[in-house]
Write an enzyme that holds these catalytic residues in place. Structure first.
Site, PDB file in Angstrom:
ATOM      1  N   LYS A  13       0.832  -1.110  -0.032  1.00 26.98           N
ATOM      2  CA  LYS A  13       0.010   0.060   0.036  1.00 26.98           C
ATOM      3  C   LYS A  13       0.918   1.286  -0.117  1.00 26.98           C
ATOM      4  CE  LYS A  13      -2.964   2.893   2.944  1.00 26.98           C
ATOM      5  NZ  LYS A  13      -2.148   3.764   3.066  1.00 26.98           N
ATOM      6  N   THR A  56       0.102   6.122   5.972  1.00 29.76           N
ATOM      7  CA  THR A  56       0.989   4.893   6.311  1.00 29.76           C
ATOM      8  C   THR A  56       1.120   3.963   5.163  1.00 29.76           C
ATOM      9  OG1 THR A  56       0.537   4.864   8.648  1.00 29.76           O
ATOM     10  CG2 THR A  56       1.549   2.914   7.813  1.00 29.76           C
ATOM     11  N   LEU A  66      -4.560   0.195   7.178  1.00 23.10           N
ATOM     12  CA  LEU A  66      -3.436   1.035   7.392  1.00 23.10           C
ATOM     13  C   LEU A  66      -3.895   2.581   7.298  1.00 23.10           C
ATOM     14  CD1 LEU A  66      -0.511  -0.857   5.530  1.00 23.10           C
ATOM     15  CD2 LEU A  66      -0.810  -0.462   7.883  1.00 23.10           C
ATOM     16  N   ASP A  67      -3.397   3.426   7.999  1.00 24.48           N
ATOM     17  CA  ASP A  67      -4.095   4.738   7.815  1.00 24.48           C
ATOM     18  C   ASP A  67      -3.449   5.464   6.523  1.00 24.48           C
ATOM     19  OD1 ASP A  67      -4.234   4.653  10.401  1.00 24.48           O
ATOM     20  OD2 ASP A  67      -2.376   5.441  11.089  1.00 24.48           O
ATOM     21  N   TYR A  68      -4.133   6.606   6.437  1.00 23.79           N
ATOM     22  CA  TYR A  68      -4.067   6.879   4.846  1.00 23.79           C
ATOM     23  C   TYR A  68      -2.453   7.456   4.551  1.00 23.79           C
ATOM     24  CZ  TYR A  68      -4.948  10.695   1.452  1.00 23.79           C
ATOM     25  OH  TYR A  68      -4.843  11.257   0.288  1.00 23.79           O
TER      26      TYR A  68
END
Length: 246
Positions: free
Chosen positions: A71, A109, A105-107
């Protein structure tokens, strides 16, 4: 699914429609039909030959698939976004199955994110007791002391959570820029775990990447690229989860 009997809620979850727990609630609420008859008893079993409907929609019997995505930053861990931002499934073109991300997963990260259409597998991995080892690399503002970093293992209070790391390893420090790059190992994975933990210590995260998830790494992948998990990898992860949540 073969012709052997399986619990109805398990079959629904494996289809990727919803989690096993929500499937159980749908059954109790009378929202499930098997062979055109409402089934509202938990523990009911079905075979591959049975016709199943969820809220009036026929259940599609997809073969389970499992993918690992690298990602990138600036991407939403979802299958859609009401603000029109890029989502993780945008990177898996040509896949006909209805896949979804396992966890988030955070935006901002980057790193390993798993996607599947197997709801039972996803539910197992997201179980609170599932202690899969996850390794993150964080660039932080400031250079904490050994005593401060030791607090990571003891636990840092953030709101109502106690956030812990099972281990950490300092990779580098830059005194001129007043930054540190640190490897942090987690077993649990609460919302924005690493970022909140470091912020509470007074060292905000500038950049964050998840580099390992259990036996899985990012080897051979660039941001935005993905690969299918092989059967051995799926079995290793599944067996580990099953051992812990028994």
């Amino acid at each position: 699914m073969t012709n052997r009997e399986e619990r109805l809620q398990k079959v629904i979850a494996q289809s990727g429609v919803t989690s096993r727990r929500k499937a159980e609630q749908l059954i109790v609420d009378g929202k499930i039909k098997v062979n055109d008859k409402v089934v509202d008893e938990l523990g009911s079993k079905v075979t591959a030959n049975d016709k199943i409907e969820v809220n009036g929609v026929p259940l599609e019997k997809e073969l389970p698939v499992y993918y690992l995505l690298y990602k990138p930053r600036g991407v939403i861990s979802s299958v859609k976004d009401d603000k029109g931002r890029k989502v993780v499934t945008d990177f898996l073109e040509g896949i006909s199955e209805r896949i979804f991300p396992i966890g988030r997963l955070d935006y901002d990260t980057s790193g390993i994110l798993l996607l599947t259409n197997d709801g039972e597998f996803a539910n197992q991995l997201m179980h609170p007791k599932y202690e899969v080892e996850k390794i993150y690399v964080a660039k932080i503002k400031g250079i904490p002391s050994k005593m401060e970093l030791g607090q990571l293992r003891k636990g840092v209070k953030s709101d109502k959570d106690i956030l812990k790391a099972t281990n950490y390893n300092i990779l580098s420090t830059d005194k001129k820029k007043n930054t540190m790059i640190i490897e942090i190992t987690l077993h649990e994975g609460k919302n924005k775990h690493v970022r909140r933990m470091m912020e509470q210590l007074g060292y905000p995260v500038m950049k964050l990447k998840r580099e390992r998830y259990g036996v899985l790494t990012l080897d051979g992948l660039k941001p935005g690229e993905y690969r299918a998990l092989n059967p051995k990898e799926v079995k290793q992860i599944w067996n580990k989860a099953s051992e812990i949540v028994k």
